[in-house]
Design a protein around this motif. Structure first.
Motif: not given
Length: 165
Positions: A61-68, A70-75, A137-140
């Motif tokens: 029921s959902r579509i998912t995108a994974t972005l690379e 690396p080294g980034m924090k969620s904020e 782990d560097g993936l959003l």
């Protein structure tokens, strides 16, 4: 002494010259592109697009995108709706150099730093409250509903002949 050129040797020379000119042209174009990119990096106007995988599983029921990222924090990453059908993921990746090492030279720099942006189409009417985002782990990992709340799912038709006798 004059040497007569055969058609075969002339053709070989023309092909060799054509390859040499094409190689020089490509090198010239690549050099210009690198110089333009370096200029935009210095000006702070270069925006790069992180690599993306989009999973559109019809059984989910959902579509998912994974972005690379690396080294980034969620904020350091911003996920928001530009319009009711445009999802914008943006941020800025900065090198982690101590202030006393700013004069250090790098003969090769392949890691991308600077502003980044990725624009994704989502179903019209999607609300921010229905979008989930997780940095690991560097993936959003960002997901949204295939059909937004309040929208009607496409009607399915029953092609079998129901004949009641």
């Amino acid at each position: 002494v004059s040497r007569k050129l055969t058609p075969h040797s002339q053709e070989d020379r023309f092909r060799a010259m054509d390859r040499a000119l094409a190689r020089r042209y490509v090198m010239h174009i690549l050099r210009d592109q690198r110089a333009a990119e370096e200029r935009r990096v210095r000006q702070g106007s270069l925006v790069y697009r992180p690599r993306l995988e989009l999973c559109d599983d019809a059984s989910s029921s959902r579509i998912t995108a994974t972005l690379e990222l690396p080294g980034m924090k969620s904020e350091e990453v911003r996920v928001h709706l530009e319009t009711s059908d445009i999802l914008l993921i943006s941020g800025e990746r900065r090198p982690s150099l101590p202030s006393d090492q700013e004069a250090v030279k790098y003969p090769t720099r392949e890691i991308k730093y600077g502003k980044f942006e990725r624009v994704l189409n989502v179903p019209k009417g999607t609300m921010m409250s229905t979008i989930s985002a997780l940095m690991s782990d560097g993936l959003l990992i960002v997901s949204w509903p295939r059909v937004p709340p309040g929208a009607t799912a496409p009607a399915t038709t029953n092609d079998s002949n129901d004949s009641t006798s």
